[in-house]
Write a protein that holds these residues in place. Structure first.
Motif, PDB file in Angstrom:
ATOM      1  N   PRO A  51       0.487  -0.954   0.475  1.00  0.00           N
ATOM      2  CA  PRO A  51       0.160   0.038  -0.065  1.00  0.00           C
ATOM      3  C   PRO A  51       1.023   0.906   0.057  1.00  0.00           C
ATOM      4  CG  PRO A  51      -0.477  -1.351   1.882  1.00  0.00           C
ATOM      5  CD  PRO A  51       0.770  -2.066   1.078  1.00  0.00           C
ATOM      6  N   CYS A  52       0.815   2.048  -1.087  1.00  0.00           N
ATOM      7  CA  CYS A  52       1.508   3.671  -1.320  1.00  0.00           C
ATOM      8  C   CYS A  52       0.643   5.346  -1.978  1.00  0.00           C
ATOM      9  CB  CYS A  52       3.032   3.438  -1.359  1.00  0.00           C
ATOM     10  SG  CYS A  52       3.836   4.076  -2.175  1.00  0.00           S
ATOM     11  N   PRO A  53       0.956   5.944  -0.772  1.00  0.00           N
ATOM     12  CA  PRO A  53       0.710   7.180  -1.474  1.00  0.00           C
ATOM     13  C   PRO A  53       1.601   7.654  -2.984  1.00  0.00           C
ATOM     14  CG  PRO A  53       1.139   7.748   0.737  1.00  0.00           C
ATOM     15  CD  PRO A  53       1.166   6.009   0.712  1.00  0.00           C
ATOM     16  N   GLY A  54       0.579   8.615  -3.457  1.00  0.00           N
ATOM     17  CA  GLY A  54       1.749   8.543  -4.365  1.00  0.00           C
ATOM     18  C   GLY A  54       2.794   9.169  -4.179  1.00  0.00           C
ATOM     19  N   ARG A  55       2.749   9.917  -2.778  1.00  0.00           N
ATOM     20  CA  ARG A  55       3.558  10.605  -2.435  1.00  0.00           C
ATOM     21  C   ARG A  55       4.663  10.030  -1.801  1.00  0.00           C
ATOM     22  NH1 ARG A  55       0.418  11.087   1.409  1.00  0.00           N
ATOM     23  NH2 ARG A  55       0.296  10.320   3.602  1.00  0.00           N
ATOM     24  N   ARG A  56       4.676   9.157  -1.584  1.00  0.00           N
ATOM     25  CA  ARG A  56       5.874   8.214  -1.405  1.00  0.00           C
ATOM     26  C   ARG A  56       6.433   7.607  -2.627  1.00  0.00           C
ATOM     27  NH1 ARG A  56       4.017   5.742   4.545  1.00  0.00           N
ATOM     28  NH2 ARG A  56       4.960   7.743   5.737  1.00  0.00           N
ATOM     29  N   THR A  57       5.925   7.553  -3.765  1.00  0.00           N
ATOM     30  CA  THR A  57       6.432   7.242  -5.010  1.00  0.00           C
ATOM     31  C   THR A  57       8.172   6.710  -5.068  1.00  0.00           C
ATOM     32  OG1 THR A  57       4.868   7.616  -6.362  1.00  0.00           O
ATOM     33  CG2 THR A  57       6.597   6.957  -7.609  1.00  0.00           C
ATOM     34  N   ASP A  58       9.363   7.518  -5.143  1.00  0.00           N
ATOM     35  CA  ASP A  58      10.094   7.613  -4.843  1.00  0.00           C
ATOM     36  C   ASP A  58      11.162   6.524  -3.794  1.00  0.00           C
ATOM     37  OD1 ASP A  58      10.433   9.860  -6.732  1.00  0.00           O
ATOM     38  OD2 ASP A  58      11.174  11.037  -4.897  1.00  0.00           O
ATOM     39  N   GLU A  59      10.217   6.522  -2.807  1.00  0.00           N
ATOM     40  CA  GLU A  59      10.628   5.734  -1.734  1.00  0.00           C
ATOM     41  C   GLU A  59      10.210   3.737  -1.975  1.00  0.00           C
ATOM     42  OE1 GLU A  59       9.828   5.997   2.766  1.00  0.00           O
ATOM     43  OE2 GLU A  59       8.128   5.273   2.027  1.00  0.00           O
ATOM     44  N   LEU A  60       9.093   4.010  -2.586  1.00  0.00           N
ATOM     45  CA  LEU A  60       7.966   3.213  -3.403  1.00  0.00           C
ATOM     46  C   LEU A  60       9.627   2.647  -4.154  1.00  0.00           C
ATOM     47  CD1 LEU A  60       6.735   0.201  -3.482  1.00  0.00           C
ATOM     48  CD2 LEU A  60       4.771   2.401  -5.386  1.00  0.00           C
ATOM     49  N   LEU A  61      10.193   3.482  -5.019  1.00  0.00           N
ATOM     50  CA  LEU A  61      11.044   3.182  -6.572  1.00  0.00           C
ATOM     51  C   LEU A  61      11.692   2.402  -5.979  1.00  0.00           C
ATOM     52  CD1 LEU A  61      11.226   2.432  -9.544  1.00  0.00           C
ATOM     53  CD2 LEU A  61      12.148   4.874  -9.372  1.00  0.00           C
ATOM     54  N   ILE A  62      12.632   2.869  -5.016  1.00  0.00           N
ATOM     55  CA  ILE A  62      13.405   2.194  -4.389  1.00  0.00           C
ATOM     56  C   ILE A  62      13.804   1.254  -3.400  1.00  0.00           C
ATOM     57  CG2 ILE A  62      14.515   2.357  -1.877  1.00  0.00           C
ATOM     58  CD1 ILE A  62      14.946   6.242  -2.617  1.00  0.00           C
ATOM     59  N   SER A  63      12.661   0.730  -2.881  1.00  0.00           N
ATOM     60  CA  SER A  63      12.149  -0.455  -2.075  1.00  0.00           C
ATOM     61  C   SER A  63      11.803  -1.771  -3.581  1.00  0.00           C
ATOM     62  CB  SER A  63      10.175  -0.772  -1.561  1.00  0.00           C
ATOM     63  OG  SER A  63      10.500  -1.537  -0.672  1.00  0.00           O
ATOM     64  N   LEU A  64      11.715  -1.425  -4.527  1.00  0.00           N
ATOM     65  CA  LEU A  64      10.811  -2.161  -5.513  1.00  0.00           C
ATOM     66  C   LEU A  64      11.955  -3.072  -6.033  1.00  0.00           C
ATOM     67  CD1 LEU A  64       7.538  -0.675  -6.727  1.00  0.00           C
ATOM     68  CD2 LEU A  64       7.552  -2.924  -5.204  1.00  0.00           C
ATOM     69  N   ARG A  65      12.944  -1.331  -6.591  1.00  0.00           N
ATOM     70  CA  ARG A  65      14.817  -1.949  -6.773  1.00  0.00           C
ATOM     71  C   ARG A  65      15.521  -2.542  -6.091  1.00  0.00           C
ATOM     72  NH1 ARG A  65      15.530   3.594  -9.390  1.00  0.00           N
ATOM     73  NH2 ARG A  65      14.324   3.461 -11.217  1.00  0.00           N
ATOM     74  N   SER A  66      14.951  -2.487  -4.637  1.00  0.00           N
ATOM     75  CA  SER A  66      15.984  -3.525  -3.649  1.00  0.00           C
ATOM     76  C   SER A  66      15.654  -5.108  -3.348  1.00  0.00           C
ATOM     77  CB  SER A  66      16.313  -2.721  -2.534  1.00  0.00           C
ATOM     78  OG  SER A  66      15.432  -3.069  -1.673  1.00  0.00           O
ATOM     79  N   LEU A  67      14.916  -5.082  -3.603  1.00  0.00           N
ATOM     80  CA  LEU A  67      13.511  -6.753  -3.477  1.00  0.00           C
ATOM     81  C   LEU A  67      13.959  -7.658  -4.481  1.00  0.00           C
ATOM     82  CD1 LEU A  67      10.544  -5.808  -0.865  1.00  0.00           C
ATOM     83  CD2 LEU A  67      13.222  -7.002  -0.508  1.00  0.00           C
ATOM     84  N   GLN A  68      14.190  -6.398  -6.431  1.00  0.00           N
ATOM     85  CA  GLN A  68      14.068  -7.315  -7.903  1.00  0.00           C
ATOM     86  C   GLN A  68      13.600  -8.649  -7.458  1.00  0.00           C
ATOM     87  OE1 GLN A  68      18.500  -8.491  -7.866  1.00  0.00           O
ATOM     88  NE2 GLN A  68      18.931  -6.762  -6.021  1.00  0.00           N
ATOM     89  N   HIS A  69      12.390  -8.324  -6.992  1.00  0.00           N
ATOM     90  CA  HIS A  69      11.030  -8.847  -7.366  1.00  0.00           C
ATOM     91  C   HIS A  69      10.238  -9.489  -8.591  1.00  0.00           C
ATOM     92  CE1 HIS A  69       8.793 -12.205  -5.250  1.00  0.00           C
ATOM     93  NE2 HIS A  69       7.324 -11.709  -5.486  1.00  0.00           N
ATOM     94  N   ALA A  70       9.826 -10.017  -9.276  1.00  0.00           N
ATOM     95  CA  ALA A  70       9.055  -9.956 -10.527  1.00  0.00           C
ATOM     96  C   ALA A  70       7.891  -9.696 -10.883  1.00  0.00           C
ATOM     97  CB  ALA A  70       8.827 -11.685 -10.918  1.00  0.00           C
TER      98      ALA A  70
END
Length: 107
Positions: A8-27
């Motif tokens: 779950p994520c609001p738009g204002r945290r998109t940068d943080e979300l992208l860092i998370s997704l890049r780090s987890l490297q999930h399909a």
């Protein structure tokens, strides 16, 4: 049987979300983001790291976000195995989700 990430994520945290997704490297085919109006995450802003986006009305309610995401995953993948629910500030690496799955299987 796929293993999913639900964030779950609001738009204002998109940068943080992208860092998370890049780090987890999930399909990306097994990543679902739940967001809300009037400040939603946009798939174009997360570098194709998630293929599924659920946008709710303007009510920010964490429980409803989780339920909407779980309902969505159950609808698109009836054989989903594990769903890792986390926040947009989670950091890890390519071994993080598989390690959590091994731990769940051991129990």
């Amino acid at each position: 049987m796929a293993n999913w990430i639900l964030i779950p994520c609001p738009g204002r945290r998109t940068d943080e979300l992208l860092i998370s997704l890049r780090s987890l490297q999930h399909a990306s085919a097994y990543v679902c983001i739940v967001t809300t109006q009037p400040d939603p995450v946009h798939l174009d802003d997360i570098d194709e790291k998630a293929k599924h986006l659920v946008i709710l009305s303007n009510e920010i309610h964490y429980g409803k976000w989780l339920n909407a995401g779980m309902d969505y995953i159950a609808k698109v993948d009836k054989d989903a195995r594990f769903v890792f629910i986390t926040g947009s500030d989670t950091r890890g690496d390519a071994t993080s989700i598989p390690a959590l799955i091994r731990g769940a299987e051991a129990n």
